[in-house]
Design an enzyme around this catalytic site. Structure first.
Site, mmCIF file in Angstrom:
data_model
loop_
_atom_site.group_PDB
_atom_site.id
_atom_site.type_symbol
_atom_site.label_atom_id
_atom_site.label_comp_id
_atom_site.label_asym_id
_atom_site.label_seq_id
_atom_site.Cartn_x
_atom_site.Cartn_y
_atom_site.Cartn_z
ATOM 1 C CD GLU A 245 -2.896 5.429 6.784
ATOM 2 O OE1 GLU A 245 -2.894 5.451 5.540
ATOM 3 O OE2 GLU A 245 -1.965 4.916 7.449
ATOM 4 N N GLY B 293 2.831 -1.007 4.261
ATOM 5 C CA GLY B 293 2.923 0.394 3.880
ATOM 6 C C GLY B 293 4.377 0.771 3.634
ATOM 7 N N GLY B 294 5.016 1.326 4.664
ATOM 8 C CA GLY B 294 6.379 1.857 4.555
ATOM 9 C C GLY B 294 7.363 0.928 3.846
ATOM 10 C CB SER C 146 5.306 -1.519 12.061
ATOM 11 O OG SER C 146 4.862 -0.183 12.224
ATOM 12 C CG HIS D 171 -5.712 1.793 5.247
ATOM 13 N ND1 HIS D 171 -5.272 2.723 6.164
ATOM 14 C CD2 HIS D 171 -4.685 0.958 5.022
ATOM 15 C CE1 HIS D 171 -4.009 2.453 6.466
ATOM 16 N NE2 HIS D 171 -3.623 1.382 5.798
ATOM 17 C CD GLU E 64 -3.489 -2.620 7.527
ATOM 18 O OE1 GLU E 64 -2.343 -2.750 7.097
ATOM 19 O OE2 GLU E 64 -4.226 -1.681 7.217
ATOM 20 N N GLY F 53 2.356 2.364 10.618
ATOM 21 C CA GLY F 53 3.249 3.500 10.403
ATOM 22 C C GLY F 53 3.999 3.958 11.638
ATOM 23 C CG ASN G 146 -1.701 1.230 1.421
ATOM 24 O OD1 ASN G 146 -1.814 2.025 0.500
ATOM 25 N ND2 ASN G 146 -2.279 1.411 2.604
ATOM 26 C CD1 TRP G 147 3.411 0.848 -2.682
ATOM 27 C CD2 TRP G 147 3.548 1.856 -4.676
ATOM 28 N NE1 TRP G 147 4.069 -0.003 -3.547
ATOM 29 C CE2 TRP G 147 4.168 0.586 -4.770
ATOM 30 C CE3 TRP G 147 3.525 2.661 -5.816
ATOM 31 C CZ2 TRP G 147 4.749 0.109 -5.949
ATOM 32 C CZ3 TRP G 147 4.099 2.201 -6.992
ATOM 33 C CH2 TRP G 147 4.712 0.940 -7.052
ATOM 34 C CE LYS G 148 0.139 3.401 4.809
ATOM 35 N NZ LYS G 148 0.068 3.588 6.231
HETATM 36 C C1 PEP Z 1 -0.652 0.037 5.840
HETATM 37 O O1 PEP Z 1 -0.508 0.948 5.089
HETATM 38 O O2 PEP Z 1 -1.688 -0.654 5.754
HETATM 39 C C2 PEP Z 1 0.399 -0.279 6.801
HETATM 40 C C3 PEP Z 1 0.308 -1.382 7.499
HETATM 41 O O3 PEP Z 1 1.438 0.603 6.903
HETATM 42 P P1 PEP Z 1 2.870 0.324 7.614
HETATM 43 O O4 PEP Z 1 3.381 -0.967 7.044
HETATM 44 O O5 PEP Z 1 3.714 1.488 7.199
HETATM 45 O O6 PEP Z 1 2.646 0.240 9.066
#
Ligand code: PEP
Length: 255
Positions: A99, A235-236, A214, A97, A169, A175, A9-11
């Site tokens: 966010e 994500g990251g 994470s 999600h 999640e 994040g 997930n590049w957000k």
């Molecule tokens: C996400 O974007 O769903 C996520 C889990 O981000 P991260 O891996 O950065 O915590």
């Protein structure tokens, strides 16, 4: 055999140029991997979704979106429909999600409409659920997960265990660099498997349940080894081809 699905997930990261470069690097590296049943998806921002689709064409990587509207078309300024996404070969969509729940006030009922529309349109919905830190501290984790699933999946029927993915999640792990512990992931995923089996019978036994929060190249081996963890929503660590590929390689150990 354990199912594994790794999705990036590049957000709201990467310009169109950067996204294309990242997609090309991931695609080339994935082509070098031995053949396996692992599923891989990347979910870039809408501005680069078409060019990323072109960059990954010919690889096994699925193109995913980070959001969608539940209507086909109409006066919904700023929104993107599943029909538009299908037309550029997008096959999966992240729905609910945290966010989007937090910053864009998405409710469980809206999320349910999106899941239903995605299934009708032949998309693979990745339904995200998870508790906040306050909810965990108040011992409400499973109450929250139950509510998110009860409403998010209301009136949803499945014909195939490959038609839906659940991403657990914990909001406090997204994040933050602080992933859930092995015990916390194990406890949540065991609970989720039980819920999904109760809700969808045999299909629920093999629906993929991703962990997100994470997940990195450093903790992926331990987390992905857990029985009811079927991959990750990342994500990251999906923004660098090297770390994303390391996570994919670890997942291949457990299929
Ligand atoms: C996400 O974007 O769903 C996520 C889990 O981000 P991260 O891996 O950065 O915590």
């Amino acid at each position: 055999m354990k199912k594994m699905f790794i999705a990036g997930n590049w957000k709201m990261n990467t310009t169109a140029t950067q996204a294309k470069e990242l997609a090309c690097s991931i695609s080339e590296a994935v082509k070098q991997l031995p053949d396996s049943s692992i599923q891989i998806a990347v979910c870039p921002p809408f501005t680069s979704i078409q060019s990323v689709g072109e960059a990954i064409a010919g690889s096994k990587i699925i193109l995913g979106a980070q959001n969608c509207h539940f209507k086909d078309k109409g006066a919904f300024t700023g929104e993107i429909s599943l029909e538009m996404l299908a037309n550029i070969n997008c096959k999966a969509v992240i729905i609910g999600h945290s966010e989007r729940r937090t910053y864009f006030f998405e409710t469980d009922s809206l999320i349910n409409q999106k899941v239903s529309a995605a299934l009708t349109a032949g998309f693979l919905p990745i339904l995200c659920i998870g508790e906040t830190l306050d909810e965990r501290r108040a011992n409400q984790t499973f109450e929250i997960l139950r509510r998110q699933l009860d409403i998010g999946l209301e009136n949803i029927t499945l014909n195939n265990p490959d038609d839906l993915v659940i991403a657990y999640e914990p909001v406090w792990a997204i994040g933050t660099g602080i992933a859930a512990t092995i015990e916390q992931v194990e406890e949540a995923h065991t609970w989720l498997r039980h819920y999904l089996t109760g809700r969808f019978d045999e299909i629920g036994e093999t629906l993929a349940i991703q962990y997100g929060g994470s997940l990195t190249a450093e903790n992926a081996d331990d987390i992905l080894s857990i029985a009811d963890v079927n991959g990750g929503l990342i994500g990251g660590a999906s923004l660098k081809a090297d770390s994303f590929l390391s996570i994919i390689r670890f997942s291949m150990k457990y299929i």
